[in-house]
Design a protein around this motif. Structure first.
Motif, PDB file in Angstrom:
ATOM      1  N   ARG A  77       0.819  -1.215   0.000  1.00 27.50           N
ATOM      2  CA  ARG A  77       0.000   0.000   0.000  1.00 27.50           C
ATOM      3  C   ARG A  77       0.858   1.272   0.000  1.00 27.50           C
ATOM      4  O   ARG A  77       0.565   2.240   0.702  1.00 27.50           O
ATOM      5  CB  ARG A  77      -0.951  -0.020   1.209  1.00 27.50           C
ATOM      6  CG  ARG A  77      -1.773  -1.321   1.343  1.00 27.50           C
ATOM      7  CD  ARG A  77      -3.251  -1.081   1.423  1.00 27.50           C
ATOM      8  NE  ARG A  77      -3.647  -0.425   2.631  1.00 27.50           N
ATOM      9  CZ  ARG A  77      -3.948  -1.057   3.784  1.00 27.50           C
ATOM     10  NH1 ARG A  77      -3.899  -2.389   3.860  1.00 27.50           N
ATOM     11  NH2 ARG A  77      -4.322  -0.377   4.839  1.00 27.50           N
ATOM     12  N   TYR A  90      -6.094   8.004   7.395  1.00 28.63           N
ATOM     13  CA  TYR A  90      -6.275   6.550   7.315  1.00 28.63           C
ATOM     14  C   TYR A  90      -7.763   6.221   7.248  1.00 28.63           C
ATOM     15  O   TYR A  90      -8.192   5.391   6.434  1.00 28.63           O
ATOM     16  CB  TYR A  90      -5.620   5.921   8.554  1.00 28.63           C
ATOM     17  CG  TYR A  90      -5.696   4.417   8.628  1.00 28.63           C
ATOM     18  CD1 TYR A  90      -4.988   3.602   7.750  1.00 28.63           C
ATOM     19  CD2 TYR A  90      -6.466   3.799   9.618  1.00 28.63           C
ATOM     20  CE1 TYR A  90      -5.051   2.225   7.838  1.00 28.63           C
ATOM     21  CE2 TYR A  90      -6.531   2.425   9.715  1.00 28.63           C
ATOM     22  CZ  TYR A  90      -5.823   1.634   8.821  1.00 28.63           C
ATOM     23  OH  TYR A  90      -5.900   0.264   8.927  1.00 28.63           O
ATOM     24  N   TYR A 140      -7.427 -10.594   6.056  1.00 26.73           N
ATOM     25  CA  TYR A 140      -7.406  -9.999   4.719  1.00 26.73           C
ATOM     26  C   TYR A 140      -8.084 -10.925   3.699  1.00 26.73           C
ATOM     27  O   TYR A 140      -7.916 -10.751   2.492  1.00 26.73           O
ATOM     28  CB  TYR A 140      -5.969  -9.706   4.274  1.00 26.73           C
ATOM     29  CG  TYR A 140      -5.301  -8.591   5.053  1.00 26.73           C
ATOM     30  CD1 TYR A 140      -5.846  -7.306   5.071  1.00 26.73           C
ATOM     31  CD2 TYR A 140      -4.135  -8.822   5.763  1.00 26.73           C
ATOM     32  CE1 TYR A 140      -5.232  -6.286   5.782  1.00 26.73           C
ATOM     33  CE2 TYR A 140      -3.510  -7.813   6.475  1.00 26.73           C
ATOM     34  CZ  TYR A 140      -4.069  -6.548   6.477  1.00 26.73           C
ATOM     35  OH  TYR A 140      -3.462  -5.537   7.177  1.00 26.73           O
ATOM     36  N   HIS A 170     -12.328  -7.832  10.860  1.00 22.86           N
ATOM     37  CA  HIS A 170     -11.283  -6.829  10.611  1.00 22.86           C
ATOM     38  C   HIS A 170     -11.865  -5.671   9.814  1.00 22.86           C
ATOM     39  O   HIS A 170     -11.591  -4.502  10.088  1.00 22.86           O
ATOM     40  CB  HIS A 170     -10.115  -7.488   9.860  1.00 22.86           C
ATOM     41  CG  HIS A 170      -8.850  -6.688   9.853  1.00 22.86           C
ATOM     42  ND1 HIS A 170      -7.827  -6.925   8.974  1.00 22.86           N
ATOM     43  CD2 HIS A 170      -8.429  -5.666  10.624  1.00 22.86           C
ATOM     44  CE1 HIS A 170      -6.843  -6.069   9.199  1.00 22.86           C
ATOM     45  NE2 HIS A 170      -7.177  -5.295  10.195  1.00 22.86           N
ATOM     46  N   PHE A 206     -11.468  -5.900  15.278  1.00 25.03           N
ATOM     47  CA  PHE A 206     -11.089  -4.491  15.164  1.00 25.03           C
ATOM     48  C   PHE A 206     -12.296  -3.680  15.611  1.00 25.03           C
ATOM     49  O   PHE A 206     -13.251  -3.505  14.860  1.00 25.03           O
ATOM     50  CB  PHE A 206     -10.701  -4.189  13.712  1.00 25.03           C
ATOM     51  CG  PHE A 206     -10.209  -2.786  13.453  1.00 25.03           C
ATOM     52  CD1 PHE A 206      -9.563  -2.045  14.435  1.00 25.03           C
ATOM     53  CD2 PHE A 206     -10.360  -2.216  12.188  1.00 25.03           C
ATOM     54  CE1 PHE A 206      -9.096  -0.750  14.170  1.00 25.03           C
ATOM     55  CE2 PHE A 206      -9.903  -0.933  11.909  1.00 25.03           C
ATOM     56  CZ  PHE A 206      -9.273  -0.199  12.909  1.00 25.03           C
ATOM     57  N   HIS A 234      -8.036  -5.394  18.782  1.00 24.01           N
ATOM     58  CA  HIS A 234      -7.514  -4.106  18.326  1.00 24.01           C
ATOM     59  C   HIS A 234      -8.420  -3.057  18.973  1.00 24.01           C
ATOM     60  O   HIS A 234      -9.572  -2.885  18.545  1.00 24.01           O
ATOM     61  CB  HIS A 234      -7.615  -3.985  16.808  1.00 24.01           C
ATOM     62  CG  HIS A 234      -6.557  -4.739  16.063  1.00 24.01           C
ATOM     63  ND1 HIS A 234      -6.517  -6.107  15.975  1.00 24.01           N
ATOM     64  CD2 HIS A 234      -5.473  -4.281  15.361  1.00 24.01           C
ATOM     65  CE1 HIS A 234      -5.469  -6.465  15.246  1.00 24.01           C
ATOM     66  NE2 HIS A 234      -4.822  -5.387  14.865  1.00 24.01           N
ATOM     67  N   GLN A 237      -7.539   2.319  19.064  1.00 27.26           N
ATOM     68  CA  GLN A 237      -6.427   2.743  18.199  1.00 27.26           C
ATOM     69  C   GLN A 237      -6.646   4.157  17.663  1.00 27.26           C
ATOM     70  O   GLN A 237      -5.716   4.971  17.649  1.00 27.26           O
ATOM     71  CB  GLN A 237      -6.266   1.780  17.004  1.00 27.26           C
ATOM     72  CG  GLN A 237      -5.142   2.203  16.049  1.00 27.26           C
ATOM     73  CD  GLN A 237      -5.025   1.335  14.806  1.00 27.26           C
ATOM     74  OE1 GLN A 237      -5.922   0.557  14.498  1.00 27.26           O
ATOM     75  NE2 GLN A 237      -3.915   1.463  14.097  1.00 27.26           N
ATOM     76  N   HIS A 257      -2.789  -1.719  20.631  1.00 29.99           N
ATOM     77  CA  HIS A 257      -2.773  -0.309  20.183  1.00 29.99           C
ATOM     78  C   HIS A 257      -2.918   0.601  21.397  1.00 29.99           C
ATOM     79  O   HIS A 257      -1.953   1.109  21.903  1.00 29.99           O
ATOM     80  CB  HIS A 257      -3.846   0.013  19.121  1.00 29.99           C
ATOM     81  CG  HIS A 257      -3.547  -0.540  17.778  1.00 29.99           C
ATOM     82  ND1 HIS A 257      -2.564  -0.052  16.974  1.00 29.99           N
ATOM     83  CD2 HIS A 257      -4.113  -1.572  17.100  1.00 29.99           C
ATOM     84  CE1 HIS A 257      -2.526  -0.741  15.845  1.00 29.99           C
ATOM     85  NE2 HIS A 257      -3.451  -1.673  15.903  1.00 29.99           N
ATOM     86  N   ASP A 309       3.563  -5.058  14.760  1.00 30.35           N
ATOM     87  CA  ASP A 309       2.244  -5.021  14.093  1.00 30.35           C
ATOM     88  C   ASP A 309       2.433  -5.050  12.582  1.00 30.35           C
ATOM     89  O   ASP A 309       1.812  -4.270  11.854  1.00 30.35           O
ATOM     90  CB  ASP A 309       1.480  -3.752  14.527  1.00 30.35           C
ATOM     91  CG  ASP A 309       0.060  -3.672  13.955  1.00 30.35           C
ATOM     92  OD1 ASP A 309      -0.467  -4.703  13.498  1.00 30.35           O
ATOM     93  OD2 ASP A 309      -0.507  -2.563  13.975  1.00 30.35           O
ATOM     94  N   THR A 314      -0.638   0.099   8.149  1.00 29.28           N
ATOM     95  CA  THR A 314      -0.238   1.011   9.216  1.00 29.28           C
ATOM     96  C   THR A 314       1.169   0.766   9.740  1.00 29.28           C
ATOM     97  O   THR A 314       1.668   1.563  10.537  1.00 29.28           O
ATOM     98  CB  THR A 314      -1.197   0.918  10.430  1.00 29.28           C
ATOM     99  OG1 THR A 314      -1.030  -0.360  11.057  1.00 29.28           O
ATOM    100  CG2 THR A 314      -2.645   1.095  10.014  1.00 29.28           C
TER     101      THR A 314
HETATM  102  O1  NIG Z   1      -3.168  -3.260  13.383  1.00 29.94           O
HETATM  103  N1  NIG Z   1      -6.212  -1.337  12.597  1.00 29.94           N
HETATM  104  C1  NIG Z   1      -6.454  -2.407  12.147  1.00 29.94           C
HETATM  105  N2  NIG Z   1      -5.601  -3.317  11.694  1.00 29.94           N
HETATM  106  C2  NIG Z   1      -4.254  -3.091  11.335  1.00 29.94           C
HETATM  107  C3  NIG Z   1      -4.119  -2.325  10.076  1.00 29.94           C
HETATM  108  C4  NIG Z   1      -4.659  -3.058   8.920  1.00 29.94           C
HETATM  109  C5  NIG Z   1      -4.441  -2.377   7.604  1.00 29.94           C
HETATM  110  O2  NIG Z   1      -4.481  -1.136   7.490  1.00 29.94           O
HETATM  111  O3  NIG Z   1      -4.253  -3.121   6.633  1.00 29.94           O
HETATM  112  C6  NIG Z   1      -3.451  -2.505  12.487  1.00 29.94           C
HETATM  113  O4  NIG Z   1      -3.120  -1.303  12.508  1.00 29.94           O
END
Ligand code: NIG
Ligand code: FE
Length: 396
Positions: A77, A90, A140, A170, A206, A234, A237, A257, A309, A314
């Motif tokens: 990404r 984000y 994912y 997620h 999440f 998660h 955050q 987080h 992480d 991120t």
């Molecule tokens: O740990 N915040 C959620 N999950 C991930 C990021 C996942 C992503 O952006 O692909 C994290 O930061």
């Protein structure tokens, strides 16, 4: 079972009352996969040894444990990184269908062997810095078939002990647009199947404005509890959702987080004995400015773990050692706290009581480093002083 003595080490056992659990002139005895004895060089037990190794005065620590990764995915990404540098947040990118969803598309497209090759390369980078145990999340795939494939890939990786967390909750996959509660039901149904297939060690979610609500997270955790699976989250955050308090109702292994953690959240962690896992790479890469409440966590005696992480959105780093440094510079942990965070406390964040310290009875997972004192592990950044890693008694 082969019994081996490892002489001439400077041991950071991370156990006992001494800072670092320090033994300035120490030795280890391993028997098969376990540590049989750890102590002062002059007290090595009088036993027959099948082999002998000289650690050459290296600093020896427990094998490093990465307790939070999203290692299995397709694509990357970097373009999203550029957009964020130009001012997009984000959350904005996620709400516009980018972010996690773009990685979901790339992951679904990739074949199992391709995902395996990508993930093994990433794992190899972590192994090179002394990781001997790693947690890997799905999240994912977001369909039964694709989540199963990611978890199978995680199980097939070589070089470290792998713990698999199911992170179906997620993000919302496009085929469930507008039907978030239906998706949560599906996530729960899939959990049963994935557990039957032996692919799940823990369940993650999440809980966030761009993720799932506390009520939806509770639904996921209820299913996990019914199946006897431990949970992690998660949490807090990007905002304070009270996810930590919710997770602690389910005796979560860890909440991760925590930048927006409230005093109530800290109290909940204390009451349930849950580990606070801090992720300085994500904090740094998102250019977050709200710091996790480290002083409050410390004062309350909450065990703190640290992880890179690793994920494409991120925190694309693959350096646990860099995170030791960032935990100190950004979060003001001490170097000793940081090392605890990737050894004894990271083990606890995975519910593993058999590793993370150099004490008799634990697994013989340890690292020998070309340094004079363990505080150097957090001091150097961008430099890897690993001399050798031993996993389950075997030199890797
Ligand atoms: O740990 N915040 C959620 N999950 C991930 C990021 C996942 C992503 O952006 O692909 C994290 O930061
Ligand atoms: Fe994560």
């Amino acid at each position: 079972m082969s019994r081996v003595v490892w002489r001439n080490g400077r041991l950071a056992t991370m156990a006992g009352d001494q800072p670092w659990g320090w033994i300035a002139d120490g030795a280890l005895v391993t028997e098969g996969e376990r540590l049989l004895w750890v102590g002062e060089a002059e007290q090595i037990p009088d036993l027959d040894f099948d082999a002998e190794h000289d650690l050459g005065g290296a600093v020896v620590t427990p094998g490093l444990i990465d307790c939070h990764t999203h290692l299995v995915y397709g694509g990357q990404r970097a373009r999203e990184f550029e957009l964020r540098l130009q001012g997009a947040s984000y959350e904005e990118i996620a709400r516009a269908g980018g972010g996690i969803r773009s990685t979901v598309a790339a992951t679904r497209e990739a074949g199992e062997d391709e995902l395996l090759a990508l993930a093994q390369r990433r794992l190899d980078a972590l192994l090179a810095e002394g990781v001997t145990t790693i947690e890997i999340k799905s999240g994912y795939g977001l369909s039964l078939e694709s989540e199963a494939r990611s978890l199978r890939v995680a199980r097939r990786l070589r070089g470290a002990d792998v713990r698999c967390s199911y992170l179906g909750a997620h993000a919302l996959p496009p085929e469930f647009e507008g039907r978030q509660d239906d998706y949560v039901e599906a996530v729960c149904d899939w959990m049963v199947r994935l557990q039957q297939d032996g692919l799940v060690d823990a369940v993650d979610a999440f809980c966030e404005g761009i993720g799932f609500t506390p009520a939806q997270t509770r639904r996921v955790f209820e299913t996990a509890r019914r199946l006897g699976l431990p949970v992690k989250l998660h949490a807090e955050q990007l905002s304070d959702q009270g996810g930590t308090q919710l997770a602690c109702e389910y005796q979560a292994l860890s909440c991760d987080h925590l930048e927006y953690l409230s005093p109530e959240g800290v109290a909940a962690l204390v009451a349930s004995g849950t580990v606070a896992t801090l992720l300085p790479g994500a904090y740094y890469f998102l250019r977050e400015t709200k710091l996790p409440p480290v002083a409050a966590l410390r004062a309350a005696g909450v065990p703190i773990a640290i992880s890179p992480d690793h994920n494409p959105g991120t925190s694309p780093t693959l350096s646990l050692l860099l995170m030791l440094n960032m935990a100190c510079t950004l979060f003001r942990l001490t170097p000793e706290e940081a090392l605890r965070g990737v050894t004894v406390n990271a083990a606890r964040a995975l519910g593993l009581g058999d590793r993370g310290q150099l004490v008799a009875g634990q697994r013989a997972d340890f690292c020998a480093w070309d340094i004079a004192h363990p505080n150097e592990l957090a001091y150097y950044f961008g430099r890897n002083p690993l001399r050798r890693a031993v996993r389950a008694g075997k030199i890797r």
